[in-house]
Motif scaffolding. Structure first.
Motif, PDB file in Angstrom:
ATOM      1  N   LEU B 109       7.576  49.496 -72.310  1.00 25.41           N
ATOM      2  CA  LEU B 109       8.963  49.593 -71.829  1.00 25.41           C
ATOM      3  C   LEU B 109       9.083  48.945 -70.444  1.00 25.41           C
ATOM      4  N   VAL B 110       8.138  49.274 -69.562  1.00 25.85           N
ATOM      5  CA  VAL B 110       8.149  48.698 -68.204  1.00 25.85           C
ATOM      6  C   VAL B 110       8.058  47.178 -68.289  1.00 25.85           C
ATOM      7  N   ARG B 111       7.158  46.709 -69.133  1.00 21.94           N
ATOM      8  CA  ARG B 111       6.974  45.260 -69.291  1.00 21.94           C
ATOM      9  C   ARG B 111       8.255  44.604 -69.824  1.00 21.94           C
ATOM     10  N   ALA B 112       8.898  45.260 -70.790  1.00 29.22           N
ATOM     11  CA  ALA B 112      10.123  44.698 -71.369  1.00 29.22           C
ATOM     12  C   ALA B 112      11.242  44.656 -70.330  1.00 29.22           C
ATOM     13  N   VAL B 113      11.335  45.691 -69.508  1.00 28.86           N
ATOM     14  CA  VAL B 113      12.359  45.706 -68.457  1.00 28.86           C
ATOM     15  C   VAL B 113      12.109  44.549 -67.487  1.00 28.86           C
ATOM     16  N   GLY B 114      10.854  44.377 -67.086  1.00 29.99           N
ATOM     17  CA  GLY B 114      10.532  43.289 -66.158  1.00 29.99           C
ATOM     18  C   GLY B 114      10.788  41.927 -66.768  1.00 29.99           C
ATOM     19  N   ASP B 115      10.377  41.779 -68.009  1.00 31.60           N
ATOM     20  CA  ASP B 115      10.527  40.476 -68.658  1.00 31.60           C
ATOM     21  C   ASP B 115      11.988  40.119 -68.926  1.00 31.60           C
ATOM     22  N   SER B 116      12.873  41.125 -68.901  1.00 29.79           N
ATOM     23  CA  SER B 116      14.293  40.855 -69.159  1.00 29.79           C
ATOM     24  C   SER B 116      14.993  40.283 -67.928  1.00 29.79           C
ATOM     25  N   ILE B 117      14.329  40.316 -66.793  1.00 29.62           N
ATOM     26  CA  ILE B 117      14.939  39.793 -65.570  1.00 29.62           C
ATOM     27  C   ILE B 117      14.535  38.338 -65.385  1.00 29.62           C
ATOM     28  N   PRO B 118      15.506  37.438 -65.243  1.00 24.68           N
ATOM     29  CA  PRO B 118      15.172  36.012 -65.138  1.00 24.68           C
ATOM     30  C   PRO B 118      14.247  35.729 -63.960  1.00 24.68           C
ATOM     31  N   GLY B 119      13.260  34.885 -64.202  1.00 25.67           N
ATOM     32  CA  GLY B 119      12.394  34.450 -63.124  1.00 25.67           C
ATOM     33  C   GLY B 119      11.208  35.346 -62.868  1.00 25.67           C
ATOM     34  N   ILE B 120      11.006  36.364 -63.726  1.00 24.89           N
ATOM     35  CA  ILE B 120       9.911  37.318 -63.513  1.00 24.89           C
ATOM     36  C   ILE B 120       9.063  37.423 -64.767  1.00 24.89           C
ATOM     37  N   ALA B 121       7.747  37.502 -64.572  1.00 26.49           N
ATOM     38  CA  ALA B 121       6.847  37.897 -65.668  1.00 26.49           C
ATOM     39  C   ALA B 121       5.989  39.047 -65.155  1.00 26.49           C
ATOM     40  N   VAL B 122       5.931  40.132 -65.903  1.00 21.33           N
ATOM     41  CA  VAL B 122       5.124  41.279 -65.491  1.00 21.33           C
ATOM     42  C   VAL B 122       3.660  40.973 -65.790  1.00 21.33           C
ATOM     43  N   GLY B 123       2.828  41.016 -64.742  1.00 21.75           N
ATOM     44  CA  GLY B 123       1.422  40.692 -64.923  1.00 21.75           C
ATOM     45  C   GLY B 123       0.581  41.907 -65.241  1.00 21.75           C
ATOM     46  N   LYS B 124       0.890  43.013 -64.615  1.00 22.68           N
ATOM     47  CA  LYS B 124       0.051  44.201 -64.779  1.00 22.68           C
ATOM     48  C   LYS B 124       0.936  45.418 -64.581  1.00 22.68           C
ATOM     49  N   CYS B 125       0.696  46.417 -65.364  1.00 24.41           N
ATOM     50  CA  CYS B 125       1.482  47.645 -65.233  1.00 24.41           C
ATOM     51  C   CYS B 125       0.548  48.837 -65.409  1.00 24.41           C
ATOM     52  N   ARG B 126       0.549  49.743 -64.465  1.00 26.03           N
ATOM     53  CA  ARG B 126      -0.289  50.935 -64.555  1.00 26.03           C
ATOM     54  C   ARG B 126       0.532  52.164 -64.162  1.00 26.03           C
ATOM     55  N   LEU B 127       0.281  53.256 -64.857  1.00 24.08           N
ATOM     56  CA  LEU B 127       0.861  54.546 -64.473  1.00 24.08           C
ATOM     57  C   LEU B 127      -0.237  55.315 -63.755  1.00 24.08           C
ATOM     58  N   ARG B 128      -0.098  55.483 -62.451  1.00 24.82           N
ATOM     59  CA  ARG B 128      -1.095  56.191 -61.653  1.00 24.82           C
ATOM     60  C   ARG B 128      -0.691  57.651 -61.525  1.00 24.82           C
TER      61      ARG B 128
END
Lengths: 114, 201
Positions: B109-128
Motif C-alpha cells: 500500500l505504501v509503495r502504491a501510494v508513493g508510486d502514484s505521485i508523479p516523479g517519485i519511485a519508492v525504493g525501500k519501505c520498512r515498518l519499524r
C-alpha cells in the motif's frame, strides 16, 4: 447435536459478496501449502480459498473458518475484515464459529487525503 | 530490466514476473489470480518499467544497463517486501475472532501510494516497531528516488500527507512518524544526437 461442517464453496460466495472484498486467496500462505500444491498439481484439484475446520473443543458443534482476502482501497480495510467475519457468523448461525480473516492485499484507486 | 533471479515465497521470481509483463507467458497463469505477493510485485514492476522507459530510454531500461543502480536497489527491496511478513492485528468485533493484515499488504500500500505521485519511485519501505502489538508506536521509513526537476520538498510533503491518510484509513497502526529519505535523484536521459550516415563504399 452434531452438525455437518459448512461447505467451503458456499462460504467463498458469502465472503466474496461482502462489499469491498476484491479477492479471496488460499487461506494459508503459499509456503504452508507446498504439500497441498504438489497434490493439486498431481490431481488437478484447486486448493480451497476458505478453510473450514472442526472446532478443537467441541468438534460437532463448533467450527473454525480461515480465509485471506483482498480489499478495495475504496473501503476501509479493517471495516471490510470485520464485515467478513460478521457475514460468516451470520451465515453459519446457530453453529458456534471462530473466524480468522487476514487482509493480504489492498488494491484499487487510492483515496486522496482529506 | 535486469532482475535478480531470486524466488518469492510462492516460488515465483521477479524475473518470471517481469517476463510475464513483457510476453504474457508464465507457466501457471491461474496462480497470479490467487497470489497477493505476485500481484503486489507485478504492480511495482509495471511502475518501474514505465519509469525506466520514460526516463532512461526504452533500450536501456529493457537491457538493465547504464545508470540503473537505483533500479536494482528497488528490485532488491521489492523482493524482500513482496512477502507476507509479520501479522498486524485488527480489532475483532466478536471475542475469539482473529482479524489481521499482512505486513506485505501494508508495504505494498505504501509503495502504491508513493508510486502514484508523479516523479517519485519508492525504493525501500520498512515498518519499524512491533507491528504485532496493538497500539505500539510504529515508524514508517520510506526511501525514494526522485526525478530531476521535480521539487523534492513539495513531493515529500505530498507523499507524507497521502501516506498518513492511507495508513489511517486502512490500518489500525499507531503511526508515530513517517520518515522519508531521498536516496537517488534520477536524471532524464539526454537526447541522442542524430547519427551521421556512414559513407557508402
Amino acid at each position: 447435536m452434531n452438525q455437518p461442517l459448512p461447505a467451503a464453496d458456499e462460504l467463498y460466495e458469502v465472503i466474496r459478496s461482502v462489499d469491498g472484498v476484491t479477492a479471496v486467496y488460499p487461506a494459508r500462505p503459499a509456503w504452508q501449502n507446498i504439500a497441498g500444491a504438489a497434490l493439486s498439481a498431481v490431481t488437478g484439484v484447486q486448493l480451497p480459498p476458505v478453510l473450514v475446520l472442526p472446532g478443537a473443543e467441541a468438534p460437532g458443534t463448533t467450527a473454525e473458518v480461515r480465509t485471506r482476502i483482498g480489499v478495495s482501497s475504496a473501503h476501509r480495510a479493517p471495516d471490510v475484515c470485520r464485515d467478513v467475519a460478521a457475514a460468516v457468523r451470520r451465515h453459519l448461525d446457530p453453529l458456534t464459529v471462530t473466524v480468522n480473516v487476514q487482509v493480504a492485499a489492498i488494491s484499487g484507486p487510492l483515496p486522496l487525503p482529506r | 530490466m535486469s532482475i535478480p533471479d531470486r524466488n518469492l515465497e510462492c516460488g515465483h521470481s521477479l524475473e518470471e514476473l517481469s517476463t510475464y509483463l513483457d510476453t504474457g507467458d508464465i507457466p501457471d497463469p491461474h496462480h497470479l489470480a490467487e497470489c497477493p505477493d505476485c500481484q503486489a510485485a507485478l504492480a511495482s514492476l509495471r511502475n518501474l518499467k514505465v519509469l525506466g522507459t520514460e526516463f532512461l530510454g526504452e533500450e536501456i531500461a529493457a537491457a538493465g544497463k547504464g545508470t540503473d543502480d537505483w533500479m536494482q536497489a528497488i528490485l532488491d527491496n521489492l523482493r524482500l517486501e513482496v512477502r507476507p511478513g509479520r501479522t498486524i492485528p485488527l480489532r475483532p468485533e466478536h471475542p475469539g475472532d482473529t482479524l489481521s493484515e499482512t505486513e506485505g499488504a501494508i508495504t505494498a500500500l505504501v509503495r502504491a501510494v508513493g508510486d502514484s505521485i508523479p516523479g517519485i519511485a519508492v525504493g525501500k519501505c520498512r515498518l519499524r516497531g512491533d507491528v504485532t502489538v496493538p497500539g505500539a508506536p510504529v515508524t514508517v521509513e520510506v526511501q525514494l528516488a526522485v526525478l530531476y526537476g521535480h521539487p523534492m520538498l513539495g513531493r515529500a510533503d505530498e507523499l507524507r500527507e497521502h501516506l498518513a491518510a492511507a495508513l489511517a484509513r486502512h490500518t489500525e497502526l499507531n503511526v508515530a512518524a513517517i520518515d522519508l529519505a531521498v536516496s537517488d535523484v534520477l536524471q532524464p536521459r539526454p537526447a541522442t544526437p542524430p547519427t551521421p550516415e556512414e559513407p557508402q563504399p
